[in-house]
Motif scaffolding. Sequence first.
Motif, short mmCIF file in Angstrom:
data_model
loop_
_atom_site.label_atom_id
_atom_site.label_comp_id
_atom_site.label_asym_id
_atom_site.label_seq_id
_atom_site.Cartn_x
_atom_site.Cartn_y
_atom_site.Cartn_z
N ALA A 1 0.26 -0.51 -20.66
CA ALA A 1 1.68 -0.76 -20.93
C ALA A 1 2.17 0.03 -22.13
O ALA A 1 3.27 0.59 -22.12
CB ALA A 1 1.91 -2.26 -21.14
N GLU A 2 1.35 0.13 -23.17
CA GLU A 2 1.76 0.87 -24.36
C GLU A 2 1.86 2.37 -24.08
O GLU A 2 2.73 3.05 -24.65
CB GLU A 2 0.77 0.60 -25.50
CG GLU A 2 0.87 -0.81 -26.06
CD GLU A 2 -0.11 -1.04 -27.19
OE1 GLU A 2 -1.03 -0.21 -27.34
OE2 GLU A 2 0.04 -2.03 -27.92
N ARG A 3 1.02 2.89 -23.20
CA ARG A 3 1.14 4.30 -22.84
C ARG A 3 2.46 4.58 -22.12
O ARG A 3 3.13 5.57 -22.40
CB ARG A 3 -0.04 4.70 -21.94
CG ARG A 3 -1.39 4.69 -22.62
CD ARG A 3 -2.48 5.12 -21.65
NE ARG A 3 -3.81 4.97 -22.24
CZ ARG A 3 -4.94 5.25 -21.60
NH1 ARG A 3 -4.87 5.69 -20.33
NH2 ARG A 3 -6.10 5.09 -22.19
N LEU A 4 2.80 3.69 -21.21
CA LEU A 4 4.07 3.87 -20.50
C LEU A 4 5.26 3.68 -21.43
O LEU A 4 6.25 4.42 -21.35
CB LEU A 4 4.15 2.87 -19.33
CG LEU A 4 5.40 2.97 -18.45
CD1 LEU A 4 5.51 4.35 -17.82
CD2 LEU A 4 5.37 1.89 -17.37
N ASP B 1 6.16 6.67 -23.39
CA ASP B 1 6.85 7.73 -22.65
C ASP B 1 8.31 7.40 -22.38
O ASP B 1 9.18 8.25 -22.54
CB ASP B 1 6.12 7.99 -21.32
CG ASP B 1 4.76 8.62 -21.53
OD1 ASP B 1 4.57 9.28 -22.57
OD2 ASP B 1 3.89 8.44 -20.65
N ASN B 2 8.57 6.14 -21.94
CA ASN B 2 9.95 5.82 -21.55
C ASN B 2 10.76 5.18 -22.67
O ASN B 2 11.99 5.04 -22.55
CB ASN B 2 9.96 4.91 -20.31
CG ASN B 2 9.21 3.60 -20.53
OD1 ASN B 2 9.02 3.16 -21.65
ND2 ASN B 2 8.81 2.99 -19.43
N GLY B 3 10.12 4.77 -23.77
CA GLY B 3 10.85 4.19 -24.89
C GLY B 3 11.51 2.86 -24.59
O GLY B 3 12.47 2.49 -25.28
N ALA B 4 11.03 2.10 -23.61
CA ALA B 4 11.62 0.81 -23.27
C ALA B 4 11.34 -0.21 -24.38
O ALA B 4 10.34 -0.11 -25.11
CB ALA B 4 11.07 0.30 -21.93
N PHE B 5 12.21 -1.21 -24.48
CA PHE B 5 12.11 -2.20 -25.55
C PHE B 5 11.30 -3.40 -25.08
O PHE B 5 11.54 -3.96 -24.01
CB PHE B 5 13.51 -2.66 -25.96
CG PHE B 5 13.49 -3.74 -27.01
CD1 PHE B 5 13.38 -3.41 -28.35
CD2 PHE B 5 13.58 -5.08 -26.66
CE1 PHE B 5 13.36 -4.40 -29.32
CE2 PHE B 5 13.56 -6.07 -27.62
CZ PHE B 5 13.45 -5.73 -28.95
N THR B 6 10.35 -3.82 -25.90
CA THR B 6 9.62 -5.06 -25.71
C THR B 6 8.94 -5.44 -27.02
O THR B 6 8.52 -4.56 -27.78
CB THR B 6 8.56 -4.94 -24.59
OG1 THR B 6 7.82 -6.16 -24.48
CG2 THR B 6 7.61 -3.79 -24.84
N ASN C 1 9.78 -5.37 -19.31
CA ASN C 1 9.22 -4.06 -19.66
C ASN C 1 7.72 -4.12 -19.94
O ASN C 1 7.08 -3.08 -20.07
CB ASN C 1 9.94 -3.49 -20.89
CG ASN C 1 11.37 -3.09 -20.57
OD1 ASN C 1 11.69 -2.76 -19.44
ND2 ASN C 1 12.22 -3.13 -21.57
N ARG C 2 7.18 -5.33 -20.03
CA ARG C 2 5.72 -5.46 -20.17
C ARG C 2 5.01 -4.95 -18.92
O ARG C 2 3.96 -4.30 -19.00
CB ARG C 2 5.37 -6.92 -20.44
CG ARG C 2 3.90 -7.31 -20.27
CD ARG C 2 3.02 -6.61 -21.29
NE ARG C 2 1.65 -7.07 -21.19
CZ ARG C 2 0.76 -6.60 -20.31
NH1 ARG C 2 1.11 -5.63 -19.45
NH2 ARG C 2 -0.47 -7.05 -20.28
N ASP C 3 5.59 -5.23 -17.75
CA ASP C 3 5.02 -4.75 -16.49
C ASP C 3 6.18 -4.40 -15.57
O ASP C 3 6.78 -5.28 -14.94
CB ASP C 3 4.13 -5.81 -15.85
CG ASP C 3 3.30 -5.26 -14.70
OD1 ASP C 3 3.61 -4.14 -14.25
OD2 ASP C 3 2.37 -5.93 -14.25
N GLU D 1 7.55 1.89 -32.68
CA GLU D 1 8.72 2.71 -32.40
C GLU D 1 9.81 1.94 -31.69
O GLU D 1 10.76 2.53 -31.17
CB GLU D 1 8.31 3.92 -31.54
CG GLU D 1 7.33 4.85 -32.21
CD GLU D 1 7.92 5.51 -33.44
OE1 GLU D 1 9.13 5.76 -33.44
OE2 GLU D 1 7.17 5.75 -34.41
N THR D 2 9.69 0.60 -31.65
CA THR D 2 10.67 -0.19 -30.91
C THR D 2 11.99 -0.30 -31.67
O THR D 2 13.05 0.01 -31.13
CB THR D 2 10.11 -1.60 -30.64
OG1 THR D 2 8.87 -1.47 -29.92
CG2 THR D 2 11.08 -2.40 -29.80
N LEU D 3 11.92 -0.73 -32.92
CA LEU D 3 13.13 -0.89 -33.72
C LEU D 3 13.40 0.41 -34.48
O LEU D 3 13.00 0.57 -35.62
CB LEU D 3 12.98 -2.06 -34.69
CG LEU D 3 12.92 -3.45 -34.06
CD1 LEU D 3 12.69 -4.50 -35.13
CD2 LEU D 3 14.19 -3.75 -33.28
#
Length: 415
Positions: free
Chosen positions: A100-103, A106-111, A158-160, A223-225
């Motif tokens: 999940a962290e690898r994805l 790449d996509n910068g999704a928030f979780t 965004n976790r899965d 890199e979330t916030l």
Amino acid sequence: MSELSPPQSQESALLDGIPRQAGPPPAAPPPVPVAGQRLAGFAEAAGRALAAFTGRALGAHQAAVVRIGFGLVWLAHLLREWPHRRVLYGDLSPWSMDLAERLLADNGAFTVLPWFGGRAWFELVYHLALLAALAVLLGWRTRASTVLFLVTVLSLQNRDVFLGDGGDNVVHLMAVYLVFTRCAEVWSLDARRGFRAGPGGVALWAVLGVVLALCQAGGFSGETLTWTSRTFPYVGWSPLFWGLWAVAGIWWALGRRRPDGEVRAVLDALATMVHNCAMLVIAVEVVLIYATAGWYKVQGSRWQDGTALYYPLHLDYFAPWPWLSGLVGSALLPVFLVSYGTVILQIAFPFTLLNRRVKNALLAVMVVEHVGIAVVLGLPVFSLAMIAADAVFLPTGALLWAAARVRRLRRPRSA
């Protein structure tokens, strides 16, 4: 000497007593062209629309139904999957946290789930999602609860990203839009208490500010916030959260100090315009969902020959009641008609918005279709999410009629 009217100005007084010359009567003013009349009417209508757009929260009842609907959808989903929560989103998921962290990189999704990791943090986030969904459903501290609703929805989904049935995407989008609406104007606990901030609301926003500051400064958010983003709109999540927190604080301070001041009036007008824009975006989103789904179906060979519905009815994955799926799937003519009817309804929906009666009739048919999908194909989250999204087009009169019937049922009968 002709009879003169009383002088009306200095010029008429000087000319008093001078005989008038015979001649044709004064010409009437030239008529206004039809194009000019239409232009004036259009300008007047545009002025009224602008005044309504900036001065009144449009679709307050529809926004309340959307809020209640999506709060109920997400709450029901979390409760249904509560026994399997760790397998879906937690530490027992086949989609591990490393993957999940690898994805996410790449996509910068928030979780927020990767911040600490472990089961305790996951359980805290999951049950906070339950409480946020319940608060949105009831309309309790809606400005804060919609933000928590957004955070928890994005964090779990965004976790899965490989889970879900299409309804999750609709919940994902509406969780973002609800933050910008005034969806608690009616049918909410906030409306019942008169939107008074009170010490509880102030304490809640203070706690959220402290938590946000700790997450921002602690370094565990990764890199979330961030303040900027690599993709459009190139703005990170920090400006959004801090902006919402600051606006809530300014709103409360002005309500205490200068409730009738000019700054508070400007903020109220801005909030109204943001609400109306968000409601327009929700309506456009629903139209795009149906239009794109319909035009994609037109290109499919199974939809062209009318057999598209036949195949999922014979799959075990879409058969919660095999006897019912077998009964429906064996009726070839109804399957053919429903397949073609689905495509026609989805393509025609954007055009029916031009006629209120046709639109209302089509909405009723689509609600019945979604109920059938939930029962026959076993997709309740998708169906309930689409019904809740369709509520943005429901007429206000029908919503008030339904609310009156609900109040009548709740009223105790006299002995």
